[in-house]
Every structure is written in C-alpha cells, then in structure tokens.
Design a protein around this motif. Sequence first.
Motif, PDB file in Angstrom:
ATOM      1  N   ALA A  71       0.759  -1.138  -0.026  1.00  0.00           N
ATOM      2  CA  ALA A  71      -0.006  -0.083   0.008  1.00  0.00           C
ATOM      3  C   ALA A  71       0.987   1.288   0.089  1.00  0.00           C
ATOM      4  O   ALA A  71       0.637   2.369  -0.616  1.00  0.00           O
ATOM      5  N   HIS A  72       1.937   1.409   0.660  1.00  0.00           N
ATOM      6  CA  HIS A  72       2.904   2.405   0.836  1.00  0.00           C
ATOM      7  C   HIS A  72       3.476   2.771  -0.658  1.00  0.00           C
ATOM      8  O   HIS A  72       3.687   3.694  -1.125  1.00  0.00           O
ATOM      9  N   VAL A  73       3.809   1.284  -1.207  1.00  0.00           N
ATOM     10  CA  VAL A  73       4.507   1.420  -2.549  1.00  0.00           C
ATOM     11  C   VAL A  73       3.578   2.087  -3.610  1.00  0.00           C
ATOM     12  O   VAL A  73       3.779   3.180  -4.437  1.00  0.00           O
ATOM     13  N   ASP A 101      14.621  -3.897  10.378  1.00  0.00           N
ATOM     14  CA  ASP A 101      13.766  -4.260  11.416  1.00  0.00           C
ATOM     15  C   ASP A 101      13.177  -3.170  12.435  1.00  0.00           C
ATOM     16  O   ASP A 101      11.861  -3.090  12.571  1.00  0.00           O
ATOM     17  N   GLU A 102      13.842  -1.947  12.390  1.00  0.00           N
ATOM     18  CA  GLU A 102      13.375  -0.787  12.800  1.00  0.00           C
ATOM     19  C   GLU A 102      12.045  -0.563  12.337  1.00  0.00           C
ATOM     20  O   GLU A 102      11.043   0.008  13.046  1.00  0.00           O
ATOM     21  N   ILE A 103      11.914  -0.141  10.938  1.00  0.00           N
ATOM     22  CA  ILE A 103      10.794   0.296  10.294  1.00  0.00           C
ATOM     23  C   ILE A 103       9.810  -0.644  10.595  1.00  0.00           C
ATOM     24  O   ILE A 103       8.558  -0.182  10.695  1.00  0.00           O
ATOM     25  N   MET A 104      10.212  -2.029  10.384  1.00  0.00           N
ATOM     26  CA  MET A 104       8.769  -3.020  10.551  1.00  0.00           C
ATOM     27  C   MET A 104       8.340  -2.753  11.975  1.00  0.00           C
ATOM     28  O   MET A 104       7.078  -3.098  11.988  1.00  0.00           O
ATOM     29  N   VAL A 105       9.151  -3.091  13.008  1.00  0.00           N
ATOM     30  CA  VAL A 105       8.489  -2.850  14.403  1.00  0.00           C
ATOM     31  C   VAL A 105       7.755  -1.669  14.575  1.00  0.00           C
ATOM     32  O   VAL A 105       6.587  -1.878  15.274  1.00  0.00           O
ATOM     33  N   ASN A 106       8.149  -0.632  14.055  1.00  0.00           N
ATOM     34  CA  ASN A 106       7.303   0.721  14.314  1.00  0.00           C
ATOM     35  C   ASN A 106       5.826   0.503  13.540  1.00  0.00           C
ATOM     36  O   ASN A 106       5.042   0.964  14.024  1.00  0.00           O
ATOM     37  N   ILE A 107       5.917  -0.161  12.240  1.00  0.00           N
ATOM     38  CA  ILE A 107       4.695  -0.392  11.349  1.00  0.00           C
ATOM     39  C   ILE A 107       3.823  -1.096  12.368  1.00  0.00           C
ATOM     40  O   ILE A 107       2.479  -0.628  12.601  1.00  0.00           O
ATOM     41  N   ILE A 108       4.133  -2.294  12.832  1.00  0.00           N
ATOM     42  CA  ILE A 108       3.433  -3.131  13.760  1.00  0.00           C
ATOM     43  C   ILE A 108       2.887  -2.537  14.984  1.00  0.00           C
ATOM     44  O   ILE A 108       1.956  -2.588  15.530  1.00  0.00           O
ATOM     45  N   LYS A 109       3.679  -1.622  15.607  1.00  0.00           N
ATOM     46  CA  LYS A 109       3.513  -1.010  16.603  1.00  0.00           C
ATOM     47  C   LYS A 109       2.178   0.079  16.565  1.00  0.00           C
ATOM     48  O   LYS A 109       1.310  -0.003  17.238  1.00  0.00           O
ATOM     49  N   ASP A 110       2.651   0.855  15.537  1.00  0.00           N
ATOM     50  CA  ASP A 110       1.422   1.770  15.382  1.00  0.00           C
ATOM     51  C   ASP A 110       0.227   1.105  15.010  1.00  0.00           C
ATOM     52  O   ASP A 110      -0.784   1.567  15.557  1.00  0.00           O
ATOM     53  N   GLU A 111       0.216  -0.006  14.174  1.00  0.00           N
ATOM     54  CA  GLU A 111      -1.133  -0.674  13.623  1.00  0.00           C
ATOM     55  C   GLU A 111      -1.887  -1.473  15.037  1.00  0.00           C
ATOM     56  O   GLU A 111      -2.962  -1.236  15.233  1.00  0.00           O
ATOM     57  N   GLY A 171       3.106   5.660  -3.176  1.00  0.00           N
ATOM     58  CA  GLY A 171       4.258   6.443  -3.353  1.00  0.00           C
ATOM     59  C   GLY A 171       4.890   7.383  -2.138  1.00  0.00           C
ATOM     60  O   GLY A 171       5.527   8.468  -2.257  1.00  0.00           O
ATOM     61  N   THR A 172       4.740   6.787  -0.903  1.00  0.00           N
ATOM     62  CA  THR A 172       5.169   7.441   0.499  1.00  0.00           C
ATOM     63  C   THR A 172       6.651   7.274   0.277  1.00  0.00           C
ATOM     64  O   THR A 172       7.226   6.575  -0.466  1.00  0.00           O
ATOM     65  N   ASP A 173       7.349   7.897   1.353  1.00  0.00           N
ATOM     66  CA  ASP A 173       8.931   7.654   1.500  1.00  0.00           C
ATOM     67  C   ASP A 173       9.230   6.320   1.741  1.00  0.00           C
ATOM     68  O   ASP A 173      10.168   5.709   0.752  1.00  0.00           O
ATOM     69  N   LEU A 174       8.616   5.800   2.587  1.00  0.00           N
ATOM     70  CA  LEU A 174       8.861   4.289   2.847  1.00  0.00           C
ATOM     71  C   LEU A 174       8.596   3.423   1.541  1.00  0.00           C
ATOM     72  O   LEU A 174       9.300   2.570   1.473  1.00  0.00           O
ATOM     73  N   GLY A 175       7.403   3.615   0.897  1.00  0.00           N
ATOM     74  CA  GLY A 175       7.172   2.675  -0.303  1.00  0.00           C
ATOM     75  C   GLY A 175       8.207   2.915  -1.372  1.00  0.00           C
ATOM     76  O   GLY A 175       8.528   1.940  -2.025  1.00  0.00           O
TER      77      GLY A 175
HETATM   78  P1  ADP Z   1       4.797   9.085   4.855  1.00  0.00           P
HETATM   79  O1  ADP Z   1       5.800   9.072   3.740  1.00  0.00           O
HETATM   80  O2  ADP Z   1       3.378   8.878   4.468  1.00  0.00           O
HETATM   81  O3  ADP Z   1       5.099  10.570   5.832  1.00  0.00           O
HETATM   82  P2  ADP Z   1       6.378   6.972   5.784  1.00  0.00           P
HETATM   83  O4  ADP Z   1       6.155   6.109   4.573  1.00  0.00           O
HETATM   84  O5  ADP Z   1       7.727   7.558   5.764  1.00  0.00           O
HETATM   85  O6  ADP Z   1       5.033   7.990   5.836  1.00  0.00           O
HETATM   86  O7  ADP Z   1       6.162   5.989   7.076  1.00  0.00           O
HETATM   87  C1  ADP Z   1       4.996   5.266   7.258  1.00  0.00           C
HETATM   88  C2  ADP Z   1       5.246   4.411   8.740  1.00  0.00           C
HETATM   89  O8  ADP Z   1       6.552   3.647   8.672  1.00  0.00           O
HETATM   90  C3  ADP Z   1       5.495   5.359   9.637  1.00  0.00           C
HETATM   91  O9  ADP Z   1       4.310   5.391  10.783  1.00  0.00           O
HETATM   92  C4  ADP Z   1       6.595   4.803  10.567  1.00  0.00           C
HETATM   93  O10 ADP Z   1       6.458   4.229  11.876  1.00  0.00           O
HETATM   94  C5  ADP Z   1       7.145   3.876   9.716  1.00  0.00           C
HETATM   95  N1  ADP Z   1       8.451   4.495   9.450  1.00  0.00           N
HETATM   96  C6  ADP Z   1       9.011   4.870   8.160  1.00  0.00           C
HETATM   97  N2  ADP Z   1      10.225   5.185   8.066  1.00  0.00           N
HETATM   98  C7  ADP Z   1      10.996   4.821   9.234  1.00  0.00           C
HETATM   99  C8  ADP Z   1      12.162   4.913   9.753  1.00  0.00           C
HETATM  100  N3  ADP Z   1      13.140   5.344   8.994  1.00  0.00           N
HETATM  101  N4  ADP Z   1      12.547   4.281  10.919  1.00  0.00           N
HETATM  102  C9  ADP Z   1      11.446   3.740  11.347  1.00  0.00           C
HETATM  103  N5  ADP Z   1       9.903   3.825  11.156  1.00  0.00           N
HETATM  104  C10 ADP Z   1       9.808   4.219   9.964  1.00  0.00           C
END
Ligand code: ADP
Length: 214
Positions: free
Chosen positions: A37-39, A61-71, A42-46
Amino acid sequence: LRTVFLGPPGAGKGTQAPLLSEYFKACHLSTGDILRAHVKQGTDLGIQAKEIMDMGGLVSDEIMVNIIKDELESNLTCKNGFILDGFPRTVPQAQKLDEMLTARNTPLETALELEIDDSLLVSRITGRLIHPASGRSYHTEFNPPKVAMTDDATGEPLVRRSDDNVEALTKRLATYHTQTAPIAAFYKSQYKWRGIDAAKKPDEVSVRIMESLP
Ligand code: ADP
Ligand code: ADP
Ligand code: ADP
C-alpha cells in the motif's frame, strides 16, 4: 486470539489468515500488504521498500517494528486479538514483538508455522493473482476466480505481484531460510510453536490450524 503465522512465500499465510480473522473477529495485519500500500501511494517508505521487495530482501527491523506497533495501537479491531502475517521475519523482530506485547499485557498465545517443501512453492507463486485493495489471493490453477482476472467480491481486476517471479522467489526463499526460519527455535523454547502441514488442500490446512489453537 493472539497469533503469528510463519512460513515461506507461497505457504498459504495470506489465504488462511483472513479466514481466522473473520472467525475470531481479530485484526489481520499483513506487513507485505501494508508495504505494498505504501508503494502504491508513493510514500517515502514505499519508494525505499519497493527496491528491497523486488530484490527479495528485507526492510529494516526498525521500520517494520514501528509499523506493527502503530497498527496494534491504532487499529481498533486489534483489541479483540490479532493475527500477524509476514511479521516477525527475523529473530530481532520476534524479540521486539515479545517486549511490545509484554508491555501491553497481551502476550502471544501461539506461533503457527505453515511447513512446506520449497519445490511446491514455485508453482504457487508463479500462478498467484491478487486483489490489491483487500489483499485477497487467487491462483490461476489451484484457486481460480469465477471470472478470469477478476475479484469475486468486488469485480475489480486482479494483478500479479512484481516480486512473484522465479528469480525474486529464489532470493526470498534464501532470505527465509537464513533470516526467518531460526524464529521457530525462539517460539519452541517458549512452547508456543505449532507446525502445520501446508502442502495439504486449503480446507485441510484450515482444520489443522483450528485444532492447533488454544
Ligand atoms: P509518509 O511518507 O506517509 O509520511 P512513511 O512512509 O515515511 O510515511 O512512514 C510510514 C510508517 O512507517 C510510519 O508510521 C513509521 O512508523 C514507519 N517508518 C517509516 N520510515 C521509518 C524509519 N526510517 N524508521 C522507523 N520507522 C519508519
Ligand atoms: P509473501 O506473502 O510472498 O511471503 P509478503 O507479502 O509477506 O511475502 O512480503 C513481501 C515483501 O515485503 C518481502 O519479500 C519483504 O521484502 C517485505 N517484508 C514483508 N514483511 C516484512 C518484515 N516483517 N520484515 C522485513 N521485510 C518485510
Ligand atoms: P503466502 O501469503 O504465504 O505467501 P498465499 O496464501 O498468497 O501465500 O498463497 C500462495 C498461492 O498459493 C496463492 O495463489 C494461493 O491461492 C495458493 N494457495 C494457498 N494455499 C494453497 C493450498 N493449500 N494449496 C494450493 N494452493 C494454495
């Protein structure tokens, strides 16, 4: 219900998890669906994740753990329980999940591993069709939609995932065996691990899953 699904790409996690989620009224969190869905948006993460996913690697791991925590915090359905699909995928992710769940007083009950030989996965992956909006998966041969290339529920078009080719699958399987398979030992040491024969038909796999739950 508080459970995670383990198993290689194509094992049937995305087929079985929605059935359990419906039955237990628990949330189904698929980290692959969340990343796709992020891809699409077109979000930064995507943008970062797409390249990694197409190569069959793992997002950090850091990004994935944050995603699960938020959800888990924001998705109200998760209050009834949760089914994680595609997470954890590394031992550090499993450890962080444990810490997070202990802090919430909602420890994991079971880890269900869909066990299947690699040789059966090529045909499952190369025939997979998905409905992007819901994450529902079909198969050209094993689970065909009623109308070709069309989602049964919505009538919307089905697509193939850009990483569902033999080359990316080979890389994903190697990643699975080195990074993800060791998680089994972690859950075995907690007596939470349950193995399921995932080579059987979808209905039989569902029955075995129900029998393995607390
Ligand atoms: P947007 O571009 O829509 O502002 P992101 O795609 O950057 O959002 O991030 C979506 C989710 O992924 C955030 O809620 C955050 O928890 C997680 N996330 C993104 N980038 C990082 C990162 N570098 N480190 C940790 N968590 C991240
Ligand atoms: P499959 O259903 O084929 O097992 P997924 O849809 O779960 O694959 O995941 C697709 C891709 O998304 C993975 O190959 C990986 O690049 C990334 N991904 C998904 N979940 C995670 C995770 N927990 N940690 C790191 N990367 C992940
Ligand atoms: P995962 O989420 O573990 O990557 P999926 O649930 O998407 O796996 O299943 C991969 C493909 O195999 C899909 O096309 C699905 O329709 C098909 N499939 C799932 N379970 C079975 C099964 N028990 N027997 C045959 N095909 C299956």
